[in-house]
Scaffold this active site. Structure first.
Site, mmCIF file in Angstrom:
data_model
loop_
_atom_site.group_PDB
_atom_site.id
_atom_site.type_symbol
_atom_site.label_atom_id
_atom_site.label_comp_id
_atom_site.label_asym_id
_atom_site.label_seq_id
_atom_site.Cartn_x
_atom_site.Cartn_y
_atom_site.Cartn_z
ATOM 1 N NE ARG A 32 -2.523 -1.673 3.097
ATOM 2 C CZ ARG A 32 -2.829 -2.552 3.644
ATOM 3 N NH1 ARG A 32 -3.968 -3.553 2.999
ATOM 4 N NH2 ARG A 32 -2.324 -2.956 5.387
ATOM 5 C CG PHE A 73 -10.359 -9.442 -5.520
ATOM 6 C CD1 PHE A 73 -11.343 -9.661 -5.400
ATOM 7 C CD2 PHE A 73 -9.517 -9.181 -6.777
ATOM 8 C CE1 PHE A 73 -11.683 -11.020 -6.742
ATOM 9 C CE2 PHE A 73 -9.696 -10.419 -8.233
ATOM 10 C CZ PHE A 73 -11.273 -10.944 -7.185
ATOM 11 C CG ASP A 101 -14.423 -6.904 -1.673
ATOM 12 O OD1 ASP A 101 -13.275 -7.015 -1.422
ATOM 13 O OD2 ASP A 101 -15.367 -8.105 -0.712
ATOM 14 C CB ALA A 152 -13.532 -9.293 -8.923
ATOM 15 C CG ASP A 205 -4.594 -7.893 -2.502
ATOM 16 O OD1 ASP A 205 -4.171 -9.684 -2.535
ATOM 17 O OD2 ASP A 205 -4.899 -7.744 -1.575
ATOM 18 C CB CYS A 257 -2.409 -14.042 -0.298
ATOM 19 S SG CYS A 257 -4.201 -14.684 -0.776
HETATM 20 N N1 SAH Z 1 -6.993 -5.573 -1.169
HETATM 21 C C1 SAH Z 1 -7.656 -5.449 0.440
HETATM 22 C C2 SAH Z 1 -7.135 -7.354 0.542
HETATM 23 C C3 SAH Z 1 -8.668 -8.004 -0.718
HETATM 24 S S1 SAH Z 1 -8.838 -9.716 0.642
HETATM 25 C C4 SAH Z 1 -6.674 -4.910 1.241
HETATM 26 O O1 SAH Z 1 -5.576 -4.090 1.346
HETATM 27 O O2 SAH Z 1 -7.001 -4.794 2.510
HETATM 28 C C5 SAH Z 1 -8.835 -10.475 -0.656
HETATM 29 C C6 SAH Z 1 -11.076 -9.498 -0.840
HETATM 30 O O3 SAH Z 1 -11.613 -10.084 -2.658
HETATM 31 C C7 SAH Z 1 -11.948 -9.779 0.147
HETATM 32 O O4 SAH Z 1 -12.132 -8.583 1.118
HETATM 33 C C8 SAH Z 1 -13.124 -10.388 -0.136
HETATM 34 O O5 SAH Z 1 -13.944 -9.598 0.484
HETATM 35 C C9 SAH Z 1 -12.918 -10.535 -1.707
HETATM 36 N N2 SAH Z 1 -13.521 -11.481 -2.395
HETATM 37 C C10 SAH Z 1 -13.723 -12.665 -2.684
HETATM 38 N N3 SAH Z 1 -13.814 -13.386 -3.335
HETATM 39 C C11 SAH Z 1 -14.734 -12.231 -4.593
HETATM 40 C C12 SAH Z 1 -14.787 -12.150 -5.634
HETATM 41 N N4 SAH Z 1 -15.336 -13.262 -5.930
HETATM 42 N N5 SAH Z 1 -15.132 -10.857 -6.203
HETATM 43 C C13 SAH Z 1 -14.980 -9.673 -5.595
HETATM 44 N N6 SAH Z 1 -14.071 -9.953 -4.419
HETATM 45 C C14 SAH Z 1 -14.174 -10.903 -3.788
#
Ligand code: SAH
Length: 406
Positions: free
Chosen positions: A210, A234, A256, A290, A310, A350
């Protein structure tokens, strides 16, 4: 109660000598008095001491090693391990007021099965294994001793506990009452929902990344006043977009699947005073899948200066690696198509089951199909409060690339 003993088969002690903390059932020749969730002494086929760890016959990993020395695992040991962990963070992180960081990173801080995160004056404990679960109050006492922690909350509501024969658990261990949200400061300010948020409330592992995005946006702003468009896929509670704010004329699109995550993201924008009037910051919060949203952007020929990708862990296990690889490729291929020439993609995985090398190959495959060109500016990983034990490659789960795209 006498401590149990776990014997290791002849020829199977090498990984243990090499300080790998996990012992699978196949390496064990016999066990005496070994009780689930209790300590065991690990000995070789001649009965010689190898290590001390804890036992759970219900888990595939039947023993996890706490120490390779013949030492007692009691209050002094907990205080020693916690002090080490605290001193690492004190050296490597700039502690602001309302600091947030991972204080103890399980196997990677040589305490298998235990995670402790800190959010301002709250400590969140996650017990992943039966022994740790039974030691919760001893750990909380040592944590209070070492750090002065007054408020400790447990968030042990994770899937991994199933493999240990444990139910999810959460609740107050000390202090309180727990407020609905706790405010932390990482340069930008964030609200963390410790009780119901994802993980223990926040993705602490992305802190450095970040910050890197923040630096890139600041530099871009110094070069030109043109409006910057960021696609934050995400987004969770808006982490990357908030870090990128404050330099003006930024439009972020935060996507998200989770409604509560986006609600928190909106509150975070307000908390930081990012709005059109003061900074020229505008933000959209879109609840969508997403994958679908990317398709939509490609169809509409949308263009962004920065894209952050992410996704959650797409491979929970090695057996899912191939399917996950297709998912990552699909996401990255669409992302490449949306980036302004000279713009940047920050892309992550991850999944522990996808190695750094494989991830780079997948992203390259997506690039080749997209017809774009890209340069690796940096290899990305988790911040220093998520160290990786050198003897435990499984500990390196977060990998990413910062790419400049033409
Ligand atoms: N970038 C964020 C962390 C992302 S974690 C940060 O810095 O805080 C992954 C995220 O993806 C979660 O918030 C989860 O709700 C979301 N997620 C999971 N599957 C998804 C999908 N198919 N489409 C969109 N979001 C999704």
């Amino acid at each position: 109660m006498t401590e149990g003993v776990a014997g290791i088969k002849r020829g199977r002690e090498k990984p243990i000598r090499n300080q790998h903390p996990w012992i699978y059932s196949g390496a064990i020749s016999h066990a005496e008095n070994a009780a689930d969730g209790e300590l065991v002494t690990v000995v070789n086929h001649k009965g010689r001491f190898l290590a001390r760890g804890y036992w759970n016959s219900q888990s595939q990993i039947q023993a996890r090693i706490m120490t390779w020395r013949d030492e007692a695992i009691g209050a002094d040991w907990w205080r020693k391990m916690l002090s080490r962990a605290v001193s690492l963070r004190a050296t490597h992180l700039t502690h602001a007021e309302n600091a947030a960081y991972r204080l103890l990173n399980a196997e990677n801080d040589f305490v298998p099965g235990l995670i402790i995160d800190r959010y301002a004056d709250w400590y969140v404990l996650q017990a992943l294994t039966r022994f740790i679960d039974q030691q919760k109050s001893a750990i909380a006492a040592a944590l209070a001793d070492v750090t002065g922690a007054r408020n400790i909350y447990e968030r042990s509501d994770v899937e991994a506990r199933k493999h240990e024969g444990l139910q999810p658990a959460k609740g107050l261990l000390r202090g309180g009452p727990l407020p609905d949200v706790v405010e932390i400061d990482e340069g930008a300010r964030y609200l963390v929902d410790i009780k119901k948020g994802q993980k223990t409330g926040f993705y602490l592992d992305q802190r450095d990344n970040r910050q890197l995005l923040r630096d890139l946006i600041r530099r871009r702003r110094a070069e030109s006043r043109e409006r910057i468009k960021l696609l934050n896929l995400f987004s969770y509670s808006g982490g990357f977009a908030l870090a990128a704010g404050q330099f003006g004329e930024l439009h972020s699109v935060n996507v998200d699947a989770s409604r509560p995550a986006l609600e928190l993201a909106e509150r975070n924008f307000q908390l930081n005073g990012y709005d059109e009037k003061t900074h020229g910051e505008t933000a959209e919060f879109i609840q969508a899948d997403a994958f679908d949203y990317l398709q939509h952007c490609v169809r509409e020929n949308e263009i962004f200066d920065f894209v952050v990708l992410d996704p959650p862990k797409l491979a929970q296990h090695k057996s899912q690696a191939q399917r996950a690889a297709r998912g990552y490729k699909h996401l990255n291929l669409s992302a490449f198509k949306l980036i302004q020439a000279g713009g940047y993609l920050m892309t992550f995985s991850c999944s522990g089951a996808i190695s750094r090398d494989l991830f780079q190959k997948i992203v390259f495959g997506a690039l080749a199909d997209s017809g774009r060109q890209a340069q690796v500016i940096r290899q990305l990983s988790a911040a220093a409060d998520h160290p990786v034990a050198l003897s435990f490659p499984e500990g390196e789960y977060l990998k990413g690339l910062l790419l400049r795209v033409f």
